[in-house]
Scaffold this motif. Sequence first.
Motif, PDB file in Angstrom:
ATOM      1  N   PRO A  10       0.840  -1.206   0.000  1.00 50.72           N
ATOM      2  CA  PRO A  10       0.000   0.000   0.000  1.00 50.72           C
ATOM      3  C   PRO A  10       0.874   1.255   0.000  1.00 50.72           C
ATOM      4  O   PRO A  10       1.998   1.254   0.502  1.00 50.72           O
ATOM      5  CB  PRO A  10      -0.795  -0.127   1.302  1.00 50.72           C
ATOM      6  CG  PRO A  10      -0.742  -1.571   1.660  1.00 50.72           C
ATOM      7  CD  PRO A  10       0.577  -2.058   1.176  1.00 50.72           C
ATOM      8  N   LEU A  11       0.328   2.316  -0.560  1.00 51.19           N
ATOM      9  CA  LEU A  11       1.050   3.577  -0.649  1.00 51.19           C
ATOM     10  C   LEU A  11       0.665   4.495   0.504  1.00 51.19           C
ATOM     11  O   LEU A  11      -0.458   4.446   1.009  1.00 51.19           O
ATOM     12  CB  LEU A  11       0.724   4.271  -1.974  1.00 51.19           C
ATOM     13  CG  LEU A  11       1.047   3.501  -3.256  1.00 51.19           C
ATOM     14  CD1 LEU A  11       0.322   4.126  -4.445  1.00 51.19           C
ATOM     15  CD2 LEU A  11       2.542   3.491  -3.496  1.00 51.19           C
ATOM     16  N   ASP A  12       1.599   5.335   0.924  1.00 51.56           N
ATOM     17  CA  ASP A  12       1.329   6.384   1.901  1.00 51.56           C
ATOM     18  C   ASP A  12       2.059   7.620   1.399  1.00 51.56           C
ATOM     19  O   ASP A  12       3.276   7.753   1.544  1.00 51.56           O
ATOM     20  CB  ASP A  12       1.820   5.984   3.291  1.00 51.56           C
ATOM     21  CG  ASP A  12       1.268   6.909   4.378  1.00 51.56           C
ATOM     22  OD1 ASP A  12       0.804   8.018   4.034  1.00 51.56           O
ATOM     23  OD2 ASP A  12       1.306   6.544   5.566  1.00 51.56           O
ATOM     24  N   LEU A  16      -2.280  11.542  -4.041  1.00 58.14           N
ATOM     25  CA  LEU A  16      -2.610  10.384  -4.858  1.00 58.14           C
ATOM     26  C   LEU A  16      -3.488  10.856  -6.008  1.00 58.14           C
ATOM     27  O   LEU A  16      -4.568  11.411  -5.803  1.00 58.14           O
ATOM     28  CB  LEU A  16      -3.351   9.337  -4.022  1.00 58.14           C
ATOM     29  CG  LEU A  16      -3.367   7.899  -4.553  1.00 58.14           C
ATOM     30  CD1 LEU A  16      -1.962   7.378  -4.796  1.00 58.14           C
ATOM     31  CD2 LEU A  16      -4.091   6.987  -3.570  1.00 58.14           C
ATOM     32  N   LEU A  43      -2.776   6.149  -9.572  1.00 58.61           N
ATOM     33  CA  LEU A  43      -3.480   4.876  -9.697  1.00 58.61           C
ATOM     34  C   LEU A  43      -4.290   4.882 -10.985  1.00 58.61           C
ATOM     35  O   LEU A  43      -4.968   5.858 -11.299  1.00 58.61           O
ATOM     36  CB  LEU A  43      -4.426   4.645  -8.516  1.00 58.61           C
ATOM     37  CG  LEU A  43      -3.816   4.574  -7.121  1.00 58.61           C
ATOM     38  CD1 LEU A  43      -4.911   4.298  -6.091  1.00 58.61           C
ATOM     39  CD2 LEU A  43      -2.737   3.499  -7.031  1.00 58.61           C
ATOM     40  N   HIS A 107       0.650   3.194 -11.091  1.00 52.99           N
ATOM     41  CA  HIS A 107       0.301   1.823 -10.682  1.00 52.99           C
ATOM     42  C   HIS A 107      -0.955   1.424 -11.447  1.00 52.99           C
ATOM     43  O   HIS A 107      -2.065   1.841 -11.093  1.00 52.99           O
ATOM     44  CB  HIS A 107       0.071   1.760  -9.169  1.00 52.99           C
ATOM     45  CG  HIS A 107       1.252   2.210  -8.363  1.00 52.99           C
ATOM     46  ND1 HIS A 107       2.157   1.333  -7.811  1.00 52.99           N
ATOM     47  CD2 HIS A 107       1.685   3.461  -8.052  1.00 52.99           C
ATOM     48  CE1 HIS A 107       3.092   2.015  -7.165  1.00 52.99           C
ATOM     49  NE2 HIS A 107       2.828   3.310  -7.307  1.00 52.99           N
ATOM     50  N   GLN A 110      -5.337  -0.974 -10.893  1.00 52.59           N
ATOM     51  CA  GLN A 110      -5.888  -0.749  -9.550  1.00 52.59           C
ATOM     52  C   GLN A 110      -7.108   0.177  -9.676  1.00 52.59           C
ATOM     53  O   GLN A 110      -6.956   1.382  -9.876  1.00 52.59           O
ATOM     54  CB  GLN A 110      -4.848  -0.132  -8.621  1.00 52.59           C
ATOM     55  CG  GLN A 110      -3.675  -1.047  -8.317  1.00 52.59           C
ATOM     56  CD  GLN A 110      -2.899  -0.601  -7.089  1.00 52.59           C
ATOM     57  OE1 GLN A 110      -3.450  -0.018  -6.148  1.00 52.59           O
ATOM     58  NE2 GLN A 110      -1.602  -0.887  -7.083  1.00 52.59           N
ATOM     59  N   THR A 125      -8.174   7.534   3.036  1.00 50.72           N
ATOM     60  CA  THR A 125      -7.906   6.108   2.816  1.00 50.72           C
ATOM     61  C   THR A 125      -8.541   5.758   1.484  1.00 50.72           C
ATOM     62  O   THR A 125      -9.760   5.903   1.310  1.00 50.72           O
ATOM     63  CB  THR A 125      -8.495   5.239   3.937  1.00 50.72           C
ATOM     64  OG1 THR A 125      -7.877   5.584   5.183  1.00 50.72           O
ATOM     65  CG2 THR A 125      -8.251   3.760   3.648  1.00 50.72           C
ATOM     66  N   LEU A 136      -6.276  -3.271  -1.864  1.00 54.74           N
ATOM     67  CA  LEU A 136      -5.238  -2.481  -1.213  1.00 54.74           C
ATOM     68  C   LEU A 136      -5.855  -1.224  -0.614  1.00 54.74           C
ATOM     69  O   LEU A 136      -6.804  -0.665  -1.181  1.00 54.74           O
ATOM     70  CB  LEU A 136      -4.158  -2.077  -2.220  1.00 54.74           C
ATOM     71  CG  LEU A 136      -3.340  -3.208  -2.851  1.00 54.74           C
ATOM     72  CD1 LEU A 136      -2.463  -2.649  -3.964  1.00 54.74           C
ATOM     73  CD2 LEU A 136      -2.480  -3.888  -1.801  1.00 54.74           C
ATOM     74  N   GLU A 137      -5.317  -0.793   0.497  1.00 53.12           N
ATOM     75  CA  GLU A 137      -5.768   0.458   1.115  1.00 53.12           C
ATOM     76  C   GLU A 137      -4.591   1.419   1.177  1.00 53.12           C
ATOM     77  O   GLU A 137      -3.645   1.221   1.942  1.00 53.12           O
ATOM     78  CB  GLU A 137      -6.350   0.213   2.506  1.00 53.12           C
ATOM     79  CG  GLU A 137      -7.707  -0.467   2.485  1.00 53.12           C
ATOM     80  CD  GLU A 137      -8.435  -0.369   3.813  1.00 53.12           C
ATOM     81  OE1 GLU A 137      -7.773  -0.064   4.836  1.00 53.12           O
ATOM     82  OE2 GLU A 137      -9.666  -0.602   3.829  1.00 53.12           O
ATOM     83  N   HIS A 138      -4.655   2.442   0.347  1.00 50.70           N
ATOM     84  CA  HIS A 138      -3.615   3.459   0.295  1.00 50.70           C
ATOM     85  C   HIS A 138      -4.010   4.643   1.171  1.00 50.70           C
ATOM     86  O   HIS A 138      -5.195   4.856   1.454  1.00 50.70           O
ATOM     87  CB  HIS A 138      -3.415   3.943  -1.148  1.00 50.70           C
ATOM     88  CG  HIS A 138      -3.180   2.846  -2.134  1.00 50.70           C
ATOM     89  ND1 HIS A 138      -2.060   2.037  -2.104  1.00 50.70           N
ATOM     90  CD2 HIS A 138      -3.919   2.405  -3.183  1.00 50.70           C
ATOM     91  CE1 HIS A 138      -2.112   1.164  -3.102  1.00 50.70           C
ATOM     92  NE2 HIS A 138      -3.236   1.365  -3.761  1.00 50.70           N
ATOM     93  N   ARG A 139      -3.004   5.432   1.554  1.00 55.04           N
ATOM     94  CA  ARG A 139      -3.270   6.624   2.357  1.00 55.04           C
ATOM     95  C   ARG A 139      -2.629   7.834   1.681  1.00 55.04           C
ATOM     96  O   ARG A 139      -1.550   7.727   1.094  1.00 55.04           O
ATOM     97  CB  ARG A 139      -2.728   6.459   3.783  1.00 55.04           C
ATOM     98  CG  ARG A 139      -3.581   5.517   4.629  1.00 55.04           C
ATOM     99  CD  ARG A 139      -2.867   5.102   5.914  1.00 55.04           C
ATOM    100  NE  ARG A 139      -2.483   6.226   6.751  1.00 55.04           N
ATOM    101  CZ  ARG A 139      -3.300   6.839   7.610  1.00 55.04           C
ATOM    102  NH1 ARG A 139      -4.560   6.434   7.717  1.00 55.04           N
ATOM    103  NH2 ARG A 139      -2.875   7.842   8.351  1.00 55.04           N
TER     104      ARG A 139
END
Length: 490
Positions: A10-12, A16, A43, A107, A110, A125, A136-139
């Motif tokens: 996952p991305l932080d 985004l 994404l 990416h 997704q 989130t 996936l859960e990105h932040r």
Amino acid sequence: MPPRPLAPPPLDVDVLVVGAGLSGIDAACRLSMEGDRLSWAVLEARDATGGTWDLFRYPGVRSDSDMYTLGFPFRPWQGATSIAPAAEILQYLRDTADEYRVTERIHVGQRVTRLAWSSHDRRWTVTARRGDGEVLEHRARFVYLATGYYSYASGHVVDFPGQEDFAGEVVHPQQWPEGLPVAGRRVVVIGSGATAVTLVPALVAEGAEHVTMLQRSPSYVAALPNVDPVADAVRRWLPASLAHGVVRAKNVALSSLTYEFLRRRPVTGRKVLRRRLVERLPEGYPVDVHFAPRYDPWDQRLCLSPDGDLLEVLSSGAAEVVTETIDRFVPAGVRVSTGEVLAADVVVTATGLRLELGGGAELVVDGAPVDLSAAHVYKGCMLSDVPNLALAVGYTNASWTLRADLTARWFCALVRRLDARGLAVAVPRWDGSGGADRPLLDFTSGYVQRGAHLLPHQGSRRPWRVVQSYAYDVATMRLGRLDDGVLELS
């Protein structure tokens, strides 16, 4: 059985970007220009970049704006033609992404399904689902929606009476089958918009025996040269970046003046558009039957015919326009209300797009779902009472990129200002002072009317009014204040 490949972590990140089409690549390039100050990623739901220009595969697909304004202001368009085919636009987008080191941060595969803001964490989130089902859960501190406003999954599909009786093939331009044979076949294209106007001459060029454009009502069509002599002259004498700026400014001014003329003088505008068609079509051609809409110019978008390609195939007899309503499909083709059967081996249903904002993702703020249809749009790029989220929406009367790039630059300036002041959150607050509600897209086109109830509103006063004017937006977004009493910074 080989092991399933591991999912990416996952991305932080600070920002985004959702969507790797024209708007997403533009925003990512602008973020790249910020240097290492911000962390960011992109994404993309599909397995390829390019958005619209990779999705549509029907014959002749091309831009309907000139490439000097559809292209990015920071990377000059070097193509020979002003109205470019999709393959050239796609290559331009991907080359730009490579040059600005955007590709390595995209990416693909997704699909974002949920965007949830937490005021406690001051973070989004972002839930994304991969093609293999992995979630996936990105932040991110900020989200930039570059998803456009139409559905990539499917276009607007009409269930025509008797369609199951038709002996040939029925295709929608948004799902054009690879390798569909056209040569030597009779084709009926249902529709009168930009897609139909593009398809008819392209199908003739691919060797179709005959092409019929079947329209319920006419659209305005304007024939423009596909090579810009001014651009060619300027590029011979000036450096590429300077020449691009000059031609871009010229085209923005010309299109703006033309739009204002047609809107302010619709009766005269109708006569001008009609006269130009009469000059290009055979003597006695029923222009007033097939090219005289009931609405005023720019109530819907004008259809562009580069070098008059549509008019040429109509003049040659290789294609025709029929303005009638459909009675039903029959085995041999399409029967219209007069009883005439338009013979066809292939019917193309160019019946339009299906509106969808944010790629269909659910939007939640502090646990409460956001009703997009009840929201208002601030400066054409943020939603009322939704923190740290921007969206790119282009013009209806000019190139999409003109506003998309202004939005990206304004967004970067906003993030820069927040960070410089040690602040974390920006949210526009709607208190009713923006005036009466108006549709976001003030257009009478079928796809807009069908999906208008899904979109947020604009107001009647700034900064809630979405004005279709590049000059106005430059003044308000490039030169206007961020602290305007409406955008709450905290």
